[in-house]
Design a protein around this motif. Structure first.
Motif, PDB file in Angstrom:
ATOM      1  N   ASP A   1       0.854  -1.193   0.000  1.00  0.00           N
ATOM      2  CA  ASP A   1       0.000   0.000   0.000  1.00  0.00           C
ATOM      3  C   ASP A   1       0.894   1.249   0.000  1.00  0.00           C
ATOM      4  OD1 ASP A   1      -2.200   1.648   0.115  1.00  0.00           O
ATOM      5  OD2 ASP A   1      -2.326   1.568   2.306  1.00  0.00           O
ATOM      6  N   PRO A   2       1.100   1.876  -1.158  1.00  0.00           N
ATOM      7  CA  PRO A   2       2.015   3.023  -1.225  1.00  0.00           C
ATOM      8  C   PRO A   2       1.326   4.332  -0.835  1.00  0.00           C
ATOM      9  CG  PRO A   2       1.198   2.524  -3.403  1.00  0.00           C
ATOM     10  CD  PRO A   2       0.530   1.541  -2.466  1.00  0.00           C
ATOM     11  N   CYS A   3       2.112   5.261  -0.254  1.00  0.00           N
ATOM     12  CA  CYS A   3       1.498   6.580  -0.013  1.00  0.00           C
ATOM     13  C   CYS A   3       1.761   7.489  -1.206  1.00  0.00           C
ATOM     14  CB  CYS A   3       2.019   7.206   1.280  1.00  0.00           C
ATOM     15  SG  CYS A   3       3.605   8.008   1.113  1.00  0.00           S
ATOM     16  N   THR A   4       2.749   7.110  -2.035  1.00  0.00           N
ATOM     17  CA  THR A   4       3.112   7.942  -3.181  1.00  0.00           C
ATOM     18  C   THR A   4       3.214   7.075  -4.431  1.00  0.00           C
ATOM     19  OG1 THR A   4       4.404   9.301  -1.661  1.00  0.00           O
ATOM     20  CG2 THR A   4       4.786   9.658  -3.992  1.00  0.00           C
ATOM     21  N   ILE A   5       2.704   7.594  -5.548  1.00  0.00           N
ATOM     22  CA  ILE A   5       2.756   6.874  -6.827  1.00  0.00           C
ATOM     23  C   ILE A   5       3.532   7.737  -7.804  1.00  0.00           C
ATOM     24  CG2 ILE A   5       1.385   5.993  -8.748  1.00  0.00           C
ATOM     25  CD1 ILE A   5      -0.893   5.731  -6.500  1.00  0.00           C
ATOM     26  N   LEU A   6       4.610   7.175  -8.345  1.00  0.00           N
ATOM     27  CA  LEU A   6       5.436   7.906  -9.302  1.00  0.00           C
ATOM     28  C   LEU A   6       5.107   7.406 -10.705  1.00  0.00           C
ATOM     29  CD1 LEU A   6       7.760   9.902  -9.844  1.00  0.00           C
ATOM     30  CD2 LEU A   6       9.328   7.960  -9.682  1.00  0.00           C
ATOM     31  N   LEU A   7       4.576   8.306 -11.520  1.00  0.00           N
ATOM     32  CA  LEU A   7       4.258   7.950 -12.906  1.00  0.00           C
ATOM     33  C   LEU A   7       5.496   8.120 -13.768  1.00  0.00           C
ATOM     34  CD1 LEU A   7       0.817   9.579 -13.821  1.00  0.00           C
ATOM     35  CD2 LEU A   7       1.338   7.164 -13.636  1.00  0.00           C
ATOM     36  N   ASN A   8       5.873   7.066 -14.498  1.00  0.00           N
ATOM     37  CA  ASN A   8       6.900   7.198 -15.526  1.00  0.00           C
ATOM     38  C   ASN A   8       6.245   6.834 -16.859  1.00  0.00           C
ATOM     39  OD1 ASN A   8       9.875   5.960 -16.802  1.00  0.00           O
ATOM     40  ND2 ASN A   8       9.782   7.952 -15.825  1.00  0.00           N
ATOM     41  N   ASN A   9       5.003   7.263 -16.992  1.00  0.00           N
ATOM     42  CA  ASN A   9       4.166   6.947 -18.147  1.00  0.00           C
ATOM     43  C   ASN A   9       3.535   8.261 -18.572  1.00  0.00           C
ATOM     44  OD1 ASN A   9       1.772   6.367 -19.636  1.00  0.00           O
ATOM     45  ND2 ASN A   9       1.735   4.292 -18.810  1.00  0.00           N
ATOM     46  N   ASP A  10       3.802   8.707 -19.818  1.00  0.00           N
ATOM     47  CA  ASP A  10       3.409  10.083 -20.176  1.00  0.00           C
ATOM     48  C   ASP A  10       1.946  10.234 -20.613  1.00  0.00           C
ATOM     49  OD1 ASP A  10       3.249   9.252 -22.837  1.00  0.00           O
ATOM     50  OD2 ASP A  10       5.290   9.876 -23.299  1.00  0.00           O
ATOM     51  N   LEU A  11       1.155   9.169 -20.459  1.00  0.00           N
ATOM     52  CA  LEU A  11      -0.303   9.250 -20.671  1.00  0.00           C
ATOM     53  C   LEU A  11      -0.680   9.831 -22.034  1.00  0.00           C
ATOM     54  CD1 LEU A  11      -1.260  10.652 -17.131  1.00  0.00           C
ATOM     55  CD2 LEU A  11      -1.018   8.266 -17.814  1.00  0.00           C
ATOM     56  N   SER A  12       0.074   9.449 -23.073  1.00  0.00           N
ATOM     57  CA  SER A  12      -0.216   9.967 -24.429  1.00  0.00           C
ATOM     58  C   SER A  12      -1.636   9.641 -24.859  1.00  0.00           C
ATOM     59  CB  SER A  12       0.760   9.373 -25.443  1.00  0.00           C
ATOM     60  OG  SER A  12       2.030   9.937 -25.260  1.00  0.00           O
ATOM     61  N   ALA A  13      -2.111   8.456 -24.461  1.00  0.00           N
ATOM     62  CA  ALA A  13      -3.454   8.039 -24.902  1.00  0.00           C
ATOM     63  C   ALA A  13      -4.540   8.521 -23.942  1.00  0.00           C
ATOM     64  CB  ALA A  13      -3.493   6.514 -25.026  1.00  0.00           C
ATOM     65  N   GLY A  14      -4.171   9.389 -23.006  1.00  0.00           N
ATOM     66  CA  GLY A  14      -5.155   9.875 -22.037  1.00  0.00           C
ATOM     67  C   GLY A  14      -4.962   9.199 -20.687  1.00  0.00           C
ATOM     68  N   ALA A  15      -5.537   9.809 -19.660  1.00  0.00           N
ATOM     69  CA  ALA A  15      -5.387   9.255 -18.312  1.00  0.00           C
ATOM     70  C   ALA A  15      -6.339   8.078 -18.144  1.00  0.00           C
ATOM     71  CB  ALA A  15      -5.695  10.334 -17.279  1.00  0.00           C
ATOM     72  N   PRO A  16      -5.825   6.882 -17.852  1.00  0.00           N
ATOM     73  CA  PRO A  16      -6.731   5.750 -17.643  1.00  0.00           C
ATOM     74  C   PRO A  16      -7.523   5.928 -16.351  1.00  0.00           C
ATOM     75  CG  PRO A  16      -4.459   5.110 -17.207  1.00  0.00           C
ATOM     76  CD  PRO A  16      -4.419   6.520 -17.681  1.00  0.00           C
ATOM     77  N   GLY A  17      -8.750   5.450 -16.362  1.00  0.00           N
ATOM     78  CA  GLY A  17      -9.645   5.617 -15.206  1.00  0.00           C
ATOM     79  C   GLY A  17      -9.038   5.113 -13.910  1.00  0.00           C
ATOM     80  N   ILE A  18      -8.188   4.101 -13.995  1.00  0.00           N
ATOM     81  CA  ILE A  18      -7.605   3.492 -12.788  1.00  0.00           C
ATOM     82  C   ILE A  18      -6.746   4.499 -12.010  1.00  0.00           C
ATOM     83  CG2 ILE A  18      -5.482   2.602 -13.894  1.00  0.00           C
ATOM     84  CD1 ILE A  18      -5.976  -0.026 -12.322  1.00  0.00           C
ATOM     85  N   LEU A  19      -6.278   5.575 -12.711  1.00  0.00           N
ATOM     86  CA  LEU A  19      -5.440   6.580 -12.043  1.00  0.00           C
ATOM     87  C   LEU A  19      -6.240   7.798 -11.580  1.00  0.00           C
ATOM     88  CD1 LEU A  19      -2.302   6.632 -14.392  1.00  0.00           C
ATOM     89  CD2 LEU A  19      -2.547   5.470 -12.205  1.00  0.00           C
ATOM     90  N   GLU A  20      -7.527   7.822 -11.884  1.00  0.00           N
ATOM     91  CA  GLU A  20      -8.322   9.009 -11.531  1.00  0.00           C
ATOM     92  C   GLU A  20      -8.909   8.882 -10.132  1.00  0.00           C
ATOM     93  OE1 GLU A  20     -10.940   9.182 -14.932  1.00  0.00           O
ATOM     94  OE2 GLU A  20      -9.654  10.694 -15.867  1.00  0.00           O
ATOM     95  N   ASP A  21      -9.227  10.038  -9.542  1.00  0.00           N
ATOM     96  CA  ASP A  21      -9.898  10.106  -8.233  1.00  0.00           C
ATOM     97  C   ASP A  21      -9.140   9.356  -7.134  1.00  0.00           C
ATOM     98  OD1 ASP A  21     -12.021  11.555  -9.382  1.00  0.00           O
ATOM     99  OD2 ASP A  21     -12.863   9.692 -10.153  1.00  0.00           O
TER     100      ASP A  21
END
Length: 431
Positions: free
Chosen positions: A168-188
């Motif tokens: 269970d992380p308190c911080t999530i580091l994205l190394n993915n530039d979301l070119s195709a849009g933000a996937p729902g799993i990362l929202e809210d």
């Protein structure tokens, strides 16, 4: 090793280097005051081109890959910067989840993920890699060149949090530039820190917004130093509503290319520069060196062949190009072993932590080097890289050259900070 600058026009850059070295205290104070008002992106890499008469950033990446190109000597700087960055955001952080790009079979890219894991592990965090790729349905271990391995685990989403099995992380580091849009799993995700935020992804971000912020900053910085901001700023224009496959928006492109080439010609004349101006047309939200072409004459646009149109029409993750930025081309007059080279500077929080040269034996001085066939040479730092050495003649000292690169890269990072504030969907509105 200071890479060889093959240009007779080292004058203005040496002058700029001297001006920057003489103004170091004022520059560092200026940055310090800026960072009191603005939050730096979590990590950034900046591609810089040195023409000998001009030194400017041509691209700024807020999800930098390529950390594996940093040498072991640079790691302590990266670890210290990572500590500072995490301390500001979540001092009690214990677990960090890294979310990489979905192209799981690119071992060069995955070596970059392992290096990020190493940096944050040394900064005192438990680090695991969680994939949002539909291909990763179970824990997958991938062998990398050099004997390393990376373990990818499928992410698990609960109502308000994202994690892995038993992690269970308190911080999530994205190394993915979301070119195709933000996937729902990362929202809210309201209880965890997502770094960088979703609006730093290419589905929201536009290069033209970034370079508008950079232009404003370079004017202020130029005024402080008493230099023409053009020496560090690539002029640009933009066109929306372009469709290369249907030849739509080509007129907008023509008129903007023509106008920009004329502006650059005037500048070259003012400085006595005997080079042929060119512009670079890029997807306004592009990445990975895709959707880019060099234009030396407006007539080139009439003769675009099908292959070029197809190349310009599609970028990463199959996204169609509808908006382009037309950027003043900056020659690169640096060579490493006779290959054209451009420096790439890496930063974490507000600190320069290192960098490398991107070199390409098959490309010319006015072409994009971020292309298949590119290789990487670490910036060869014999001693501390980021500290200038006063008293050395301009153009002769590696640390001084790299200090100057670091200053320009930090200006681009500051521009990203302004850009992120302007596009933040959750920004506080002050009436």
């Amino acid at each position: 090793m200071v890479p060889h600058l093959i240009t007779a026009l080292t004058g203005p850059i040496n002058e700029l280097e001297q001006r920057i070295l003489d103004s170091t205290p004022a520059i560092e104070r200026w940055f310090r005051l800026e960072w009191m008002e603005h939050t730096p992106p979590f990590y950034t890499s900046v591609d810089i081109r040195n023409a000998g008469f001009k030194l400017a950033p041509v691209d700024t990446n807020l999800y930098p890959g390529g950390w594996n190109n940093l040498t072991p000597e640079m790691l302590p700087l990266a670890v210290q910067a990572a500590m500072a960055a995490i301390e500001k955001i979540c001092p009690e952080a214990k677990n960090l989840l890294v979310i990489p790009e979905n192209h799981t079979r690119n071992t060069f890219y995955l070596s970059n993920v392992v290096q990020l894991q190493r940096i944050f592990h040394m900064a005192g965090l438990n680090v695991r890699v969680g994939s949002i790729s539909p291909e990763i349905k179970e824990t997958t271990v991938i062998d990398l060149p050099g004997g390393e391995q990376v373990t990818l685990e499928p992410v698990i989403r609960s109502q308000r949090r994202l994690g892995l099995k038993d992690f269970d992380p308190c911080t999530i580091l994205l190394n993915n530039d979301l070119s195709a849009g933000a996937p729902g799993i990362l929202e809210d995700l309201h209880e965890q820190y997502l770094l960088p935020p979703l609006h730093a992804g290419w589905s929201v971000r536009r290069k033209s917004n970034h370079f508008q912020s950079y232009e404003d900053i370079s004017k202020r910085f130029g005024k402080m130093l008493g230099i023409d901001p053009w020496l560090i700023n690539p002029m640009f224009a933009k066109c929306g509503d372009v469709d290369f496959s249907a030849d739509q928006g080509i007129e907008c492109l023509r008129s903007n290319v023509d106008a920009l080439l004329s502006k650059v010609k005037r500048k070259y004349k003012e400085y006595g520069i005997n080079e042929k101006p060119f512009v670079v047309v890029k997807a306004d939200n592009g990445t990975y060196g895709m959707g880019i072409m060099t234009v030396r004459d407006v007539k080139d646009l009439d003769a675009l062949n099908r292959k070029t149109k197809n190349k310009m029409n599609m970028i990463k993750d199959g996204q169609t190009v509808n908006e382009v930025i037309i950027q003043e081309g900056v020659l690169t007059n640096e060579r490493v072993n006779d290959s054209v080279a451009e420096p790439v500077v890496y930063m974490m929080d507000r600190y320069v932590v290192g960098g490398f040269y991107r070199i390409h034996a098959d490309r010319g001085v006015d072409e994009n080097l971020n292309a298949p066939g590119a290789s990487f040479v670490p910036l060869a730092f014999e001693h501390s890289t980021h500290l200038p050495q006063p008293g050395m003649k301009p153009g002769a000292s590696a640390p001084n050259r790299f200090y100057m690169y670091g200053v320009v890269a930090r200006l681009a990072m500051l521009a990203s900070s302004y850009e992120m504030e302007a596009t933040d969907p959750n920004a506080e509105v002050y009436a």
